[in-house]
Motif scaffolding. Structure first.
Motif, PDB file in Angstrom:
ATOM      1  N   TYR A  21      -2.346  20.268  -2.465  1.00 21.26           N
ATOM      2  CA  TYR A  21      -3.470  19.342  -2.323  1.00 21.26           C
ATOM      3  C   TYR A  21      -4.779  20.107  -2.195  1.00 21.26           C
ATOM      4  O   TYR A  21      -5.789  19.716  -2.799  1.00 21.26           O
ATOM      5  N   TYR A  42      -6.251  15.053   4.203  1.00 21.81           N
ATOM      6  CA  TYR A  42      -5.406  14.617   3.087  1.00 21.81           C
ATOM      7  C   TYR A  42      -4.342  15.644   2.729  1.00 21.81           C
ATOM      8  O   TYR A  42      -3.268  15.268   2.241  1.00 21.81           O
ATOM      9  N   TYR A  45      -1.718  14.640   4.920  1.00 22.34           N
ATOM     10  CA  TYR A  45      -1.220  13.336   4.469  1.00 22.34           C
ATOM     11  C   TYR A  45      -0.194  13.515   3.346  1.00 22.34           C
ATOM     12  O   TYR A  45       0.863  12.899   3.354  1.00 22.34           O
ATOM     13  N   PHE A  46      -0.495  14.394   2.402  1.00 18.72           N
ATOM     14  CA  PHE A  46       0.401  14.588   1.268  1.00 18.72           C
ATOM     15  C   PHE A  46       1.575  15.511   1.572  1.00 18.72           C
ATOM     16  O   PHE A  46       2.488  15.620   0.764  1.00 18.72           O
ATOM     17  N   GLY A  52       2.244   9.697   1.446  1.00 19.93           N
ATOM     18  CA  GLY A  52       1.792  10.069   2.774  1.00 19.93           C
ATOM     19  C   GLY A  52       2.677   9.507   3.859  1.00 19.93           C
ATOM     20  O   GLY A  52       3.692   8.876   3.590  1.00 19.93           O
ATOM     21  N   LEU A  95      -5.949  14.097  10.035  1.00 20.01           N
ATOM     22  CA  LEU A  95      -4.847  13.320   9.451  1.00 20.01           C
ATOM     23  C   LEU A  95      -5.018  11.841   9.777  1.00 20.01           C
ATOM     24  O   LEU A  95      -4.814  10.984   8.911  1.00 20.01           O
ATOM     25  N   CYS A  99      -5.092   8.712   7.174  1.00 21.57           N
ATOM     26  CA  CYS A  99      -4.186   7.560   7.310  1.00 21.57           C
ATOM     27  C   CYS A  99      -4.972   6.267   7.480  1.00 21.57           C
ATOM     28  O   CYS A  99      -4.624   5.236   6.901  1.00 21.57           O
ATOM     29  N   GLU A 102      -6.363   5.176   4.155  1.00 25.55           N
ATOM     30  CA  GLU A 102      -5.333   4.672   3.241  1.00 25.55           C
ATOM     31  C   GLU A 102      -4.679   3.383   3.714  1.00 25.55           C
ATOM     32  O   GLU A 102      -4.343   2.527   2.895  1.00 25.55           O
TER      33      GLU A 102
END
Length: 160
Positions: A21, A42, A45-46, A52, A95, A99, A102
């Motif tokens: 990422y 992110y 997240y990935f 995620g 993070l 989140c 998203e």
């Protein structure tokens, strides 16, 4: 090149996704350094895969709502500074921002944060400055305050 012992395969794949990422964002932004809240948030997240984390428990972060705005203004020196515990907190906050963007932000009434990431990247291209891009991503200070308040609700489980 990565060594893949059987008992560590899942951990190695998380690391690969995290670092991939960083590479993606670096080249997507024409090697202009993006803010750590976006880049590290992110990347974590990935780590969990393409969708995620499902619904991490951030309830203990809700008390840190005053730290979200400063986190989003940090450069890498500030983000990586401090004790191990302080850095872990910054990573968890980053993070939680990813989140929230998203999963929680789309549930906020009138969707005030729609397009925030896109505005950030556009401003980053225009200004070539991570801090100015963060400021430009928000319409005004009221929207930044709303962001912190709604992020806190998300951490407390109210927007899930």
């Amino acid at each position: 090149v990565g060594y893949l012992p059987r008992e560590c395969a899942a951990e190695l794949l998380k690391t690969v996704r995290h670092e991939a990422y960083h590479q993606y964002l670096t080249y997507a932004c024409s090697t202009i350094a993006a803010s750590p809240w976006l880049n590290e948030g992110y990347a974590q997240y990935f780590e969990e895969g393409p969708d995620g984390p499902d619904a991490p428990d951030f309830s203990d972060l809700a008390g840190y709502s005053a730290a979200v705005a400063p986190l989003m203004d940090m450069d890498y020196g500030e983000f990586y500074s401090g004790s191990d515990a302080e850095r872990r907190l910054k990573y968890r906050l980053a993070l939680s921002v990813a989140c929230f963007l998203e999963h929680g932000a789309p549930r906020v009434r009138f969707d005030p944060f729609r397009g925030l990431k896109g505005r950030y990247v556009e401003a980053l291209f225009e200004t070539k400055d991570m801090r100015r891009a963060t400021v430009a991503a928000f319409e005004n200070e009221d929207q930044r305050r709303l962001f912190a308040a709604e992020w806190r609700k998300y951490c407390m489980g109210e927007l899930r």
